[in-house]
Structure formats: C-alpha cells, structure tokens
Write an enzyme that holds these catalytic residues in place. Structure first.
Site, mmCIF file in Angstrom:
data_model
loop_
_atom_site.group_PDB
_atom_site.id
_atom_site.type_symbol
_atom_site.label_atom_id
_atom_site.label_comp_id
_atom_site.label_asym_id
_atom_site.label_seq_id
_atom_site.Cartn_x
_atom_site.Cartn_y
_atom_site.Cartn_z
ATOM 1 N N ASP A 55 1.126 3.367 4.671
ATOM 2 C CA ASP A 55 0.063 4.100 3.988
ATOM 3 C C ASP A 55 -1.049 4.510 4.942
ATOM 4 O OD1 ASP A 55 -0.765 1.454 4.324
ATOM 5 O OD2 ASP A 55 -1.646 1.268 2.337
ATOM 6 N N LYS A 74 -6.517 6.584 11.128
ATOM 7 C CA LYS A 74 -7.923 6.492 11.535
ATOM 8 C C LYS A 74 -7.947 6.423 13.066
ATOM 9 C CE LYS A 74 -9.700 3.862 7.567
ATOM 10 N NZ LYS A 74 -10.351 2.584 7.204
ATOM 11 N N ASP A 130 -4.904 1.889 10.999
ATOM 12 C CA ASP A 130 -6.264 1.843 11.534
ATOM 13 C C ASP A 130 -6.267 1.156 12.893
ATOM 14 O OD1 ASP A 130 -6.022 -0.725 10.247
ATOM 15 O OD2 ASP A 130 -7.158 0.018 8.553
ATOM 16 N N GLY A 190 0.763 -1.247 0.000
ATOM 17 C CA GLY A 190 0.000 0.000 0.000
ATOM 18 C C GLY A 190 0.788 1.288 0.000
ATOM 19 N N ASP A 234 -5.966 -0.398 -1.494
ATOM 20 C CA ASP A 234 -6.710 -1.271 -2.393
ATOM 21 C C ASP A 234 -7.953 -1.886 -1.772
ATOM 22 O OD1 ASP A 234 -5.986 -4.606 -1.933
ATOM 23 O OD2 ASP A 234 -5.002 -3.097 -0.706
#
Length: 178
Positions: free
Chosen positions: A103, A134, A106, A48, A162
């Site tokens: 990237d 996040k 979370d 990513g 993705d």
C-alpha cells in the site's frame, strides 16, 4: 467527506478515489506489459494493501496467481523499526518472478527486508509495486519498480491505510490535520 475523525485525530481529504484508481490503472498497464510471457506470483502485503490489491488485480484481469503475506513494523502513527512476520508467504517461489504489492512505502525498511528474504529463498526476481511512495521518508536504498502516486511525508489513512486499525475502509485517502 471532506473531513473524518479517527480516535483522537482529525483528517482531511487528500486523494480522491478516482485519482487512486487512475494511478492503479496506469500501473497495471505497465505490469501487464512487463509480465508478458512470465509466470509471476503476486503477493499482497496485508493488512493495508487489500484495497489496492483488489483494484490492481481487477485491472490486470489475467490468469495470475495471487497470495498474501503480512509483515508489521508500525504502532500508532510511527514505525517501530522492527519487522515482524505476522503471516509468512506459503507459496513456492523457487525460480519465479515475485511481485510484492504494497500500500505504501515510507522508510522502505520493511520492503527492503522482505525483498532480500525472498531472493535468498530462491525467487528468480523480486519486484515491488506500491500504491503510494513517500520519497522524503525513504531511509534505505530502495526504489519500487511500480509507483502509483508519490506523496509528501504526512500521516495518511483510508483506502486500506489505518490509524491504530481504524479508517481502512474509506474509499478516499485522508491526511492528518496537526
């Protein structure tokens, strides 16, 4: 493009490329200042982070060493909770400052696991730079050292991110339409 379709899901424009690049430029300035006089090893986390890493290294524009590693914990739109080392780090990290380039953070579990592993393997210091964070999705005690943009806990694609290996090449970031 305002909307894209990947497999069975539809996504709408969320963060345009210009905004992403501005955030990365600010991050690069901070990293450059913090790494002055150090010999950092930058580690891009695949797959990513490839677009983020390329742009960040262009902005850093220095004699830095860059390598890549790959870890996986995702399948489809959700994390499996198990961290798999797909492509281990091969560079010598003994006594070095390692800056992980991710990237998106979370749950935080993957980066928490990797950072602990690198410290145990002899890195003098391990820092984390993430293009996206996040905060509402964090499930562990992890605070990246460098954050490009904080976002809500929505599923996103583009700019390296993705959905089942599709959508990484978009220049902008798109959020899922439920």
């Amino acid at each position: 493009m305002d909307k894209i379709r990947l497999r069975d899901k539809e996504f709408k424009l969320f963060i345009p490329e210009k905004e992403i690049q501005e955030a990365i430029a600010k991050m690069a300035a901070r990293i450059k200042e913090d790494m002055e006089g150090k010999n950092p090893l930058f580690v891009g986390v695949l797959n990513g982070a490839f677009m983020f890493v390329a742009e960040l290294m262009r902005q850093l524009n220095g004699p830095y060493q860059l390598t890549f590693a790959r870890y996986s914990s995702y399948q489809g739109t959700s994390t499996t909770g198990k961290i798999h080392e797909v492509m281990p780090l091969t560079s010598d990290i003994e006594g070095r400052v390692v800056v992980l380039l991710e990237d998106i953070v979370d749950s935080g579990y993957t980066m928490q696991h990797v950072m602990k592993k690198l410290r145990n393997e002899g890195a003098a210091e391990v820092r984390l730079a993430t293009m996206l964070l996040k905060p509402d999705a964090l499930k562990c005690d992890l605070r990246p050292d460098y954050i490009g943009i904080e976002i809500p806990n929505d599923f996103i694609v583009g700019y390296g991110l993705d959905y089942d290996e599709m959508g990484r090449a978009y220049r902008d970031i798109y959020t899922i339409i439920e």
